[in-house]
Design a protein around this motif. Sequence first.
Motif, mmCIF file in Angstrom:
data_model
loop_
_atom_site.group_PDB
_atom_site.id
_atom_site.type_symbol
_atom_site.label_atom_id
_atom_site.label_comp_id
_atom_site.label_asym_id
_atom_site.label_seq_id
_atom_site.Cartn_x
_atom_site.Cartn_y
_atom_site.Cartn_z
ATOM 1 N N ARG A 254 1.448 -7.160 -23.097
ATOM 2 C CA ARG A 254 2.722 -7.670 -22.616
ATOM 3 C C ARG A 254 2.525 -8.249 -21.226
ATOM 4 N N VAL A 255 3.540 -8.938 -20.745
ATOM 5 C CA VAL A 255 3.529 -9.492 -19.397
ATOM 6 C C VAL A 255 4.083 -8.437 -18.441
ATOM 7 N N PHE A 256 3.399 -8.218 -17.326
ATOM 8 C CA PHE A 256 3.843 -7.229 -16.344
ATOM 9 C C PHE A 256 3.321 -7.601 -14.970
ATOM 10 N N ASP A 257 3.932 -6.987 -13.959
ATOM 11 C CA ASP A 257 3.486 -7.163 -12.582
ATOM 12 C C ASP A 257 2.439 -6.100 -12.288
ATOM 13 N N LEU A 258 1.220 -6.520 -11.948
ATOM 14 C CA LEU A 258 0.128 -5.570 -11.765
ATOM 15 C C LEU A 258 0.403 -4.610 -10.615
ATOM 16 N N GLY A 259 1.013 -5.103 -9.534
ATOM 17 C CA GLY A 259 1.314 -4.237 -8.411
ATOM 18 C C GLY A 259 2.329 -3.169 -8.765
ATOM 19 N N ASP A 260 3.427 -3.593 -9.439
ATOM 20 C CA ASP A 260 4.458 -2.622 -9.833
ATOM 21 C C ASP A 260 3.887 -1.571 -10.784
ATOM 22 N N LEU A 261 3.095 -2.018 -11.754
ATOM 23 C CA LEU A 261 2.524 -1.068 -12.709
ATOM 24 C C LEU A 261 1.576 -0.101 -11.996
ATOM 25 N N THR A 262 0.762 -0.617 -11.078
ATOM 26 C CA THR A 262 -0.168 0.255 -10.356
ATOM 27 C C THR A 262 0.596 1.287 -9.534
ATOM 28 N N GLU A 263 1.704 0.880 -8.916
ATOM 29 C CA GLU A 263 2.522 1.833 -8.158
ATOM 30 C C GLU A 263 3.078 2.924 -9.057
ATOM 31 N N GLN A 264 3.520 2.542 -10.272
ATOM 32 C CA GLN A 264 4.026 3.536 -11.219
ATOM 33 C C GLN A 264 2.924 4.523 -11.615
ATOM 34 N N ILE A 265 1.734 3.986 -11.859
ATOM 35 C CA ILE A 265 0.614 4.853 -12.263
ATOM 36 C C ILE A 265 0.238 5.795 -11.120
ATOM 37 N N VAL A 266 0.147 5.247 -9.913
ATOM 38 C CA VAL A 266 -0.223 6.069 -8.758
ATOM 39 C C VAL A 266 0.825 7.142 -8.504
ATOM 40 N N LEU A 267 2.095 6.802 -8.715
ATOM 41 C CA LEU A 267 3.157 7.789 -8.534
ATOM 42 C C LEU A 267 2.957 8.969 -9.472
ATOM 43 N N SER A 268 2.495 8.697 -10.687
ATOM 44 C CA SER A 268 2.250 9.780 -11.640
ATOM 45 C C SER A 268 0.939 10.502 -11.363
ATOM 46 N N LEU A 269 0.044 9.865 -10.569
ATOM 47 C CA LEU A 269 -1.244 10.491 -10.263
ATOM 48 C C LEU A 269 -1.186 11.399 -9.034
ATOM 49 N N ARG A 270 -0.280 11.128 -8.123
ATOM 50 C CA ARG A 270 -0.225 11.896 -6.877
ATOM 51 C C ARG A 270 -0.121 13.402 -7.101
ATOM 52 N N PRO A 271 0.654 13.857 -8.124
ATOM 53 C CA PRO A 271 0.691 15.310 -8.341
ATOM 54 C C PRO A 271 -0.678 15.889 -8.667
ATOM 55 N N GLY A 272 -1.607 15.054 -9.174
ATOM 56 C CA GLY A 272 -2.939 15.538 -9.500
ATOM 57 C C GLY A 272 -3.766 15.906 -8.282
ATOM 58 N N LEU A 273 -3.288 15.507 -7.083
ATOM 59 C CA LEU A 273 -3.991 15.895 -5.877
ATOM 60 C C LEU A 273 -3.874 17.393 -5.635
ATOM 61 N N GLY A 274 -2.781 17.965 -6.188
ATOM 62 C CA GLY A 274 -2.587 19.413 -6.084
ATOM 63 C C GLY A 274 -2.643 19.881 -4.649
ATOM 64 N N LYS A 275 -3.371 20.974 -4.417
ATOM 65 C CA LYS A 275 -3.491 21.546 -3.084
ATOM 66 C C LYS A 275 -4.726 21.026 -2.343
ATOM 67 N N THR A 279 -5.946 12.298 0.560
ATOM 68 C CA THR A 279 -4.921 11.287 0.813
ATOM 69 C C THR A 279 -5.147 10.122 -0.140
ATOM 70 N N LEU A 280 -4.083 9.669 -0.773
ATOM 71 C CA LEU A 280 -4.165 8.548 -1.719
ATOM 72 C C LEU A 280 -3.392 7.381 -1.150
ATOM 73 N N ASN A 281 -4.105 6.296 -0.816
ATOM 74 C CA ASN A 281 -3.494 5.097 -0.240
ATOM 75 C C ASN A 281 -3.476 3.973 -1.266
ATOM 76 N N LEU A 282 -2.395 3.194 -1.238
ATOM 77 C CA LEU A 282 -2.244 2.094 -2.190
ATOM 78 C C LEU A 282 -1.782 0.845 -1.460
ATOM 79 N N GLU A 283 -2.437 -0.267 -1.778
ATOM 80 C CA GLU A 283 -2.053 -1.570 -1.226
ATOM 81 C C GLU A 283 -2.066 -2.587 -2.355
ATOM 82 N N ILE A 321 -8.719 8.478 -0.853
ATOM 83 C CA ILE A 321 -8.901 7.576 -1.989
ATOM 84 C C ILE A 321 -8.042 6.344 -1.732
ATOM 85 N N ASP A 322 -8.643 5.175 -1.794
ATOM 86 C CA ASP A 322 -7.931 3.915 -1.550
ATOM 87 C C ASP A 322 -7.943 3.058 -2.808
ATOM 88 N N ILE A 323 -6.788 2.462 -3.098
ATOM 89 C CA ILE A 323 -6.657 1.527 -4.221
ATOM 90 C C ILE A 323 -6.046 0.248 -3.672
#
Length: 412
Positions: A254-275, A279-283, A321-323
């Motif tokens: 499908r057609v999608f915005d790569l930045g928006d999708l990456t932000e959604q994925i990273v948002l779901s990944l942040r809990p995986g940092l746990g304790k 630091t997870l940075n996204l640009e 971690i930088d993306i």
Amino acid sequence: MTERKRAEAALQASERQFHTLADSIPQLVWMAEAGGKIFWFNNHWHEYTGTSGGGAGSHDWQAILAPASLPEARNCWRQALESGSALEMELSLRSKDGRYRPFLTRVIPLHDSAAAIYGWIGTHIDISERKRSELEIRSARDAAEAALRNLRETQNSLIEAEKLAALGRLVAGVAHEINSPVGTSLTVASSLERKIATIATELEQGNLKRSSLKQFLEVSREASSQLVTNLNRAAELIQSFKQVATDRNYSNQRVFDLGDLTEQIVLSLRPGLGKQNLTLNLECQPDLTMNSYPGPYGQVLTNLFLNSVAHAFPDGQGGTIDIKVQACGEGDAEVLFSDDGCGMDLDIRRKAFDPFFTTRRDQGSTGLGLHIVHSIVTSCLGGQINLDSEPGKGTKVQLILPRAAPGAPVAQ
């Protein structure tokens, strides 16, 4: 008469030489007249069939053929006699012990100086060993192909299991993260419920004071603000996870915005940092439209993240971690995934994308995470992947992805 006798003697000498030669070779050999009547067999023929050397004319090579091949052999022999052409075929011949062995049979015509056929010579070469070797090779090949199929099926099963395991870790992280805002909201809501009950009681008894009402309104305003904030946080996590999970389940293009999708994925990944002290940075570059497969892309990003968390920062070591997502060239997008962890040496870096290679097998790793990443990027997404890492200097993974996946129209 002297010249005739000399010619006959020469002919007899030639025949003796031929018979001696034919008796010395391991093949079964016979000779026949122009019409096909056999008049001579070599010694190996008699040894194989158990017949005597005398009265050869009463024997026929067709007499020891396997019954199943007899009609075809007779028909071919008849056609050879009629056309004067050579004959070659595989036949089974019965030995003196009653067993049949495979032979390569060749029968060729003999021509005189005037090109007329004056006889035939037939040879039978035992190909039992060759057949046995072919059978063994065929059996070995079939066994190898079956083993390869089983290996591929096992590998596919392990890959699917690894994908599910990654999704399971994602679910666990998101569930843990959602518990925090939901738990806070439940506490605030319970406190607000008690305050409402107290105010209602004072109102019924006519004891409600202006100060109590003012205090209740302030508490309610604060509680409402906390509820909205925490529930919005939970809703964002749920929406993010829902989008990522849906894309993974269906892997639709499908057609999608790569930045928006990456932000959604990273948002779901942040809990995986746990304790962990990470630091997870996204640009992300805005308005980077893709016509590709968001599900597999999410799998790639998740596997890179989980691999980095598990391997780059041993013993609770902190780090970053930088993306970075940006356009690359005219029709590509570049995704740079990097960490400042322990890095890899040359030997590990060369094997990083190999299936089943892992340095943490004793801790349950399957060695398929980065192999899945490489397969998805190069096959499904039609891109390239480059790995750069040195011990103590972290790891950088570069993904070059076409903005239009193979076979898709260019996204505008």
